[in-house]
Design a protein around this motif. Structure first.
Motif, PDB file in Angstrom:
ATOM      1  N   GLN A  37       0.846  -1.191   0.000  1.00  0.00           N
ATOM      2  CA  GLN A  37       0.000   0.000   0.000  1.00  0.00           C
ATOM      3  C   GLN A  37       0.881   1.241   0.000  1.00  0.00           C
ATOM      4  O   GLN A  37       2.009   1.228   0.494  1.00  0.00           O
ATOM      5  CB  GLN A  37      -0.959  -0.021   1.193  1.00  0.00           C
ATOM      6  N   ARG A  38       0.362   2.287  -0.574  1.00  0.00           N
ATOM      7  CA  ARG A  38       1.033   3.594  -0.562  1.00  0.00           C
ATOM      8  C   ARG A  38      -0.021   4.673  -0.779  1.00  0.00           C
ATOM      9  O   ARG A  38      -1.100   4.407  -1.319  1.00  0.00           O
ATOM     10  CB  ARG A  38       2.109   3.674  -1.644  1.00  0.00           C
ATOM     11  N   PRO A  39       0.275   5.920  -0.412  1.00  0.00           N
ATOM     12  CA  PRO A  39      -0.678   6.997  -0.668  1.00  0.00           C
ATOM     13  C   PRO A  39      -0.863   7.214  -2.167  1.00  0.00           C
ATOM     14  O   PRO A  39       0.074   7.055  -2.956  1.00  0.00           O
ATOM     15  CB  PRO A  39      -0.016   8.216  -0.012  1.00  0.00           C
ATOM     16  N   VAL A  40      -2.065   7.568  -2.574  1.00  0.00           N
ATOM     17  CA  VAL A  40      -2.344   7.891  -3.963  1.00  0.00           C
ATOM     18  C   VAL A  40      -1.724   9.245  -4.293  1.00  0.00           C
ATOM     19  O   VAL A  40      -1.803  10.191  -3.505  1.00  0.00           O
ATOM     20  CB  VAL A  40      -3.867   7.914  -4.219  1.00  0.00           C
ATOM     21  N   SER A  41      -1.089   9.329  -5.461  1.00  0.00           N
ATOM     22  CA  SER A  41      -0.446  10.565  -5.914  1.00  0.00           C
ATOM     23  C   SER A  41      -1.241  11.188  -7.051  1.00  0.00           C
ATOM     24  O   SER A  41      -1.887  10.488  -7.830  1.00  0.00           O
ATOM     25  CB  SER A  41       0.984  10.259  -6.391  1.00  0.00           C
ATOM     26  N   TRP A  42      -1.180  12.495  -7.177  1.00  0.00           N
ATOM     27  CA  TRP A  42      -1.884  13.180  -8.272  1.00  0.00           C
ATOM     28  C   TRP A  42      -1.322  12.766  -9.632  1.00  0.00           C
ATOM     29  O   TRP A  42      -2.020  12.848 -10.649  1.00  0.00           O
ATOM     30  CB  TRP A  42      -1.762  14.692  -8.117  1.00  0.00           C
ATOM     31  N   ALA A  43      -0.070  12.305  -9.662  1.00  0.00           N
ATOM     32  CA  ALA A  43       0.563  11.911 -10.916  1.00  0.00           C
ATOM     33  C   ALA A  43       0.337  10.444 -11.259  1.00  0.00           C
ATOM     34  O   ALA A  43       0.837   9.964 -12.283  1.00  0.00           O
ATOM     35  CB  ALA A  43       2.065  12.189 -10.848  1.00  0.00           C
ATOM     36  N   ASP A  44      -0.418   9.694 -10.452  1.00  0.00           N
ATOM     37  CA  ASP A  44      -0.638   8.271 -10.727  1.00  0.00           C
ATOM     38  C   ASP A  44      -1.394   8.091 -12.044  1.00  0.00           C
ATOM     39  O   ASP A  44      -2.314   8.851 -12.348  1.00  0.00           O
ATOM     40  CB  ASP A  44      -1.457   7.629  -9.608  1.00  0.00           C
ATOM     41  N   PRO A  45      -1.025   7.062 -12.828  1.00  0.00           N
ATOM     42  CA  PRO A  45      -1.764   6.785 -14.074  1.00  0.00           C
ATOM     43  C   PRO A  45      -3.172   6.277 -13.774  1.00  0.00           C
ATOM     44  O   PRO A  45      -3.464   5.835 -12.657  1.00  0.00           O
ATOM     45  CB  PRO A  45      -0.917   5.702 -14.747  1.00  0.00           C
ATOM     46  N   VAL A  46      -4.039   6.350 -14.781  1.00  0.00           N
ATOM     47  CA  VAL A  46      -5.433   5.948 -14.581  1.00  0.00           C
ATOM     48  C   VAL A  46      -5.604   4.438 -14.645  1.00  0.00           C
ATOM     49  O   VAL A  46      -6.631   3.914 -14.221  1.00  0.00           O
ATOM     50  CB  VAL A  46      -6.352   6.622 -15.626  1.00  0.00           C
ATOM     51  N   GLU A  47      -4.618   3.722 -15.206  1.00  0.00           N
ATOM     52  CA  GLU A  47      -4.711   2.274 -15.314  1.00  0.00           C
ATOM     53  C   GLU A  47      -3.644   1.605 -14.461  1.00  0.00           C
ATOM     54  O   GLU A  47      -2.573   2.169 -14.219  1.00  0.00           O
ATOM     55  CB  GLU A  47      -4.577   1.820 -16.770  1.00  0.00           C
ATOM     56  N   VAL A  48      -3.936   0.381 -14.043  1.00  0.00           N
ATOM     57  CA  VAL A  48      -3.014  -0.406 -13.226  1.00  0.00           C
ATOM     58  C   VAL A  48      -2.763  -1.740 -13.921  1.00  0.00           C
ATOM     59  O   VAL A  48      -3.691  -2.363 -14.446  1.00  0.00           O
ATOM     60  CB  VAL A  48      -3.590  -0.660 -11.821  1.00  0.00           C
ATOM     61  N   ASP A  49      -1.517  -2.187 -13.940  1.00  0.00           N
ATOM     62  CA  ASP A  49      -1.160  -3.511 -14.448  1.00  0.00           C
ATOM     63  C   ASP A  49      -0.855  -4.417 -13.270  1.00  0.00           C
ATOM     64  O   ASP A  49      -0.144  -4.038 -12.334  1.00  0.00           O
ATOM     65  CB  ASP A  49       0.060  -3.429 -15.368  1.00  0.00           C
ATOM     66  N   LEU A  50      -1.392  -5.641 -13.325  1.00  0.00           N
ATOM     67  CA  LEU A  50      -1.238  -6.580 -12.218  1.00  0.00           C
ATOM     68  C   LEU A  50      -1.196  -7.986 -12.779  1.00  0.00           C
ATOM     69  O   LEU A  50      -2.105  -8.404 -13.496  1.00  0.00           O
ATOM     70  CB  LEU A  50      -2.431  -6.438 -11.261  1.00  0.00           C
ATOM     71  N   SER A  51      -0.134  -8.756 -12.482  1.00  0.00           N
ATOM     72  CA  SER A  51      -0.070 -10.124 -13.005  1.00  0.00           C
ATOM     73  C   SER A  51       0.814 -11.014 -12.148  1.00  0.00           C
ATOM     74  O   SER A  51       1.912 -10.624 -11.735  1.00  0.00           O
ATOM     75  CB  SER A  51       0.430 -10.140 -14.455  1.00  0.00           C
ATOM     76  N   PHE A  52       0.299 -12.230 -11.849  1.00  0.00           N
ATOM     77  CA  PHE A  52       1.099 -13.263 -11.204  1.00  0.00           C
ATOM     78  C   PHE A  52       2.171 -13.752 -12.167  1.00  0.00           C
ATOM     79  O   PHE A  52       1.990 -13.742 -13.389  1.00  0.00           O
ATOM     80  CB  PHE A  52       0.223 -14.462 -10.839  1.00  0.00           C
ATOM     81  N   ASP A  53       3.280 -14.236 -11.619  1.00  0.00           N
ATOM     82  CA  ASP A  53       4.242 -14.958 -12.446  1.00  0.00           C
ATOM     83  C   ASP A  53       3.782 -16.407 -12.576  1.00  0.00           C
ATOM     84  O   ASP A  53       2.745 -16.809 -12.035  1.00  0.00           O
ATOM     85  CB  ASP A  53       5.656 -14.859 -11.879  1.00  0.00           C
ATOM     86  N   GLY A  54       4.534 -17.219 -13.319  1.00  0.00           N
ATOM     87  CA  GLY A  54       4.137 -18.598 -13.581  1.00  0.00           C
ATOM     88  C   GLY A  54       4.142 -19.490 -12.360  1.00  0.00           C
ATOM     89  O   GLY A  54       3.521 -20.553 -12.366  1.00  0.00           O
ATOM     90  N   THR A  55       4.843 -19.087 -11.292  1.00  0.00           N
ATOM     91  CA  THR A  55       4.897 -19.895 -10.080  1.00  0.00           C
ATOM     92  C   THR A  55       3.777 -19.537  -9.105  1.00  0.00           C
ATOM     93  O   THR A  55       3.507 -20.290  -8.170  1.00  0.00           O
ATOM     94  CB  THR A  55       6.244 -19.702  -9.354  1.00  0.00           C
ATOM     95  N   GLY A  56       3.160 -18.372  -9.289  1.00  0.00           N
ATOM     96  CA  GLY A  56       2.164 -17.894  -8.337  1.00  0.00           C
ATOM     97  C   GLY A  56       2.779 -17.315  -7.081  1.00  0.00           C
ATOM     98  O   GLY A  56       2.078 -17.010  -6.119  1.00  0.00           O
ATOM     99  N   GLU A  57       4.106 -17.123  -7.075  1.00  0.00           N
ATOM    100  CA  GLU A  57       4.806 -16.643  -5.886  1.00  0.00           C
ATOM    101  C   GLU A  57       5.093 -15.145  -5.925  1.00  0.00           C
ATOM    102  O   GLU A  57       5.492 -14.564  -4.906  1.00  0.00           O
ATOM    103  CB  GLU A  57       6.120 -17.409  -5.715  1.00  0.00           C
ATOM    104  N   HIS A  58       4.923 -14.522  -7.094  1.00  0.00           N
ATOM    105  CA  HIS A  58       5.233 -13.101  -7.237  1.00  0.00           C
ATOM    106  C   HIS A  58       4.156 -12.402  -8.052  1.00  0.00           C
ATOM    107  O   HIS A  58       3.493 -13.019  -8.884  1.00  0.00           O
ATOM    108  CB  HIS A  58       6.591 -12.889  -7.920  1.00  0.00           C
ATOM    109  N   LEU A  59       4.024 -11.102  -7.830  1.00  0.00           N
ATOM    110  CA  LEU A  59       3.128 -10.256  -8.611  1.00  0.00           C
ATOM    111  C   LEU A  59       3.917  -9.111  -9.219  1.00  0.00           C
ATOM    112  O   LEU A  59       4.745  -8.483  -8.546  1.00  0.00           O
ATOM    113  CB  LEU A  59       2.025  -9.668  -7.724  1.00  0.00           C
ATOM    114  N   LEU A  60       3.660  -8.843 -10.485  1.00  0.00           N
ATOM    115  CA  LEU A  60       4.206  -7.671 -11.149  1.00  0.00           C
ATOM    116  C   LEU A  60       3.134  -6.585 -11.084  1.00  0.00           C
ATOM    117  O   LEU A  60       1.982  -6.811 -11.466  1.00  0.00           O
ATOM    118  CB  LEU A  60       4.542  -7.994 -12.605  1.00  0.00           C
ATOM    119  N   VAL A  61       3.498  -5.411 -10.592  1.00  0.00           N
ATOM    120  CA  VAL A  61       2.557  -4.317 -10.434  1.00  0.00           C
ATOM    121  C   VAL A  61       3.079  -3.097 -11.165  1.00  0.00           C
ATOM    122  O   VAL A  61       4.211  -2.653 -10.920  1.00  0.00           O
ATOM    123  CB  VAL A  61       2.337  -3.959  -8.944  1.00  0.00           C
ATOM    124  N   GLY A  62       2.279  -2.571 -12.068  1.00  0.00           N
ATOM    125  CA  GLY A  62       2.620  -1.348 -12.772  1.00  0.00           C
ATOM    126  C   GLY A  62       1.600  -0.270 -12.459  1.00  0.00           C
ATOM    127  O   GLY A  62       0.455  -0.338 -12.888  1.00  0.00           O
TER     128      GLY A  62
END
Length: 304
Positions: free
Chosen positions: A249-274
């Protein structure tokens, strides 16, 4: 210093574009380990990447257009997720079904790399449909209709058992209300609006932005806001229902993009967050590693 474990992905894809829109988006394949150079992937001759893409099973699906084309007709391509991509021999065009719109977005690729889910604006009212398109060029194209006239599909995830999870904005009497819907792709078509897994207001979530299923289909990752929209958070929960566990978690910034990217890796042990910075989260302990810092002059989309 960013290091990778033996079972962690070694590469991810990023598309970066200028916020003023004056330059064509650049698609690159980047290493998750530091100290290594990224690979620029050129679009086929005479075309430009549009910024719409998805990754699954080591396959990248992305759209291009021809500059100056008044109809802005997109073309769908696939190529392997590798540090060396030859545009002549490895980037292959995928046939698309007849569609009534040039607004096509690649939202997901199945984990076996065989299927891409496209979201299409079908008319001026804002209605959208999802097309499940075989990347091999063989097999039926399956359609998931939008549940309401004014709905918008802003994220898609494909599970391991012919299932599709859609993050959708739009509900009766509340066109901006966001829900996560579960579909079964077992048939050749679907007319069901899908089963609601979670929606705005559940578990203290103020607004949902992105969703992904774990490779085994048991966990649901959700990126959204809480505290009246003041805090951005990434959470995981069992697909069958249960308590959400906050990873980041983090505070929302005025410069944050309107879309979010979120994806598990193939092991299910990590998430990529954009979302601004590109981050790599460890599911077990919530450790966050920043892979790429953002800047206010460019937007960036990511997947692996």
């Amino acid at each position: 210093m960013i290091t990778t474990s033996a079972n962690a992905p070694s590469m991810y894809v990023a598309v970066r574009g200028a916020c003023d829109g004056l330059a064509a988006p650049a698609l690159t394949i980047r290493p998750t380990a530091s100290g290594r150079h990224f690979t620029d992937v050129p679009a086929p001759g005479g075309e430009q990447w549009t910024g719409s893409f998805a990754v699954g099973g080591g396959v990248v699906a992305a759209t291009t257009h021809v500059p100056g084309d008044p109809d802005f007709v997109p073309r769908l391509y696939k190529f392997p997720l590798t540090s060396e991509v030859d545009a002549e021999s490895q980037i292959h065009r995928v046939p698309l079904p007849s569609m009534r719109s040039s607004l096509i977005y690649v939202r997901a690729v199945s984990r076996d790399g065989a299927l891409a889910v496209l979201v299409v604006d079908t008319d001026q009212s804002g209605r959208e449909e999802c097309f499940a398109v075989p990347l091999t060029g063989h097999g039926p194209v399956r359609i998931l209709p939008a549940p309401e006239i004014m709905s918008h599909v802003f994220d898609v995830s494909v599970g391991p058992k012919s299932e599709v999870v859609l993050a959708v904005a739009g509900a009766p009497g509340a066109p901006q209300h966001r829900r996560i819907l579960h579909h079964d792709l077992g048939g050749t078509a679907s007319t069901s609006p899908g089963t609601v897994l979670i929606e705005d207001g559940d578990h203290g979530i103020y607004q949902i932005y992105a969703v992904d299923l774990s490779p085994d289909g048991t966990l649901l990752a959700v990126a959204g806001t809480r505290d009246g929209g003041g805090t951005f958070a990434v959470l995981v929960m069992p697909v069958g229902g249960g308590t959400l566990r906050e990873l980041y978690q983090r505070p929302v910034s005025w410069a944050d993009p309107v879309e979010v990217d979120l994806s598990f890796d193939g092991t299910g042990e990590h998430l990529l967050v954009g979302h601004g910075d590109i981050c790599w989260l460890d599911i077990s302990n919530g450790t966050c590693r920043v892979l790429t810092r953002c800047d206010e002059e460019h937007w960036m989309r990511v997947a692996w």
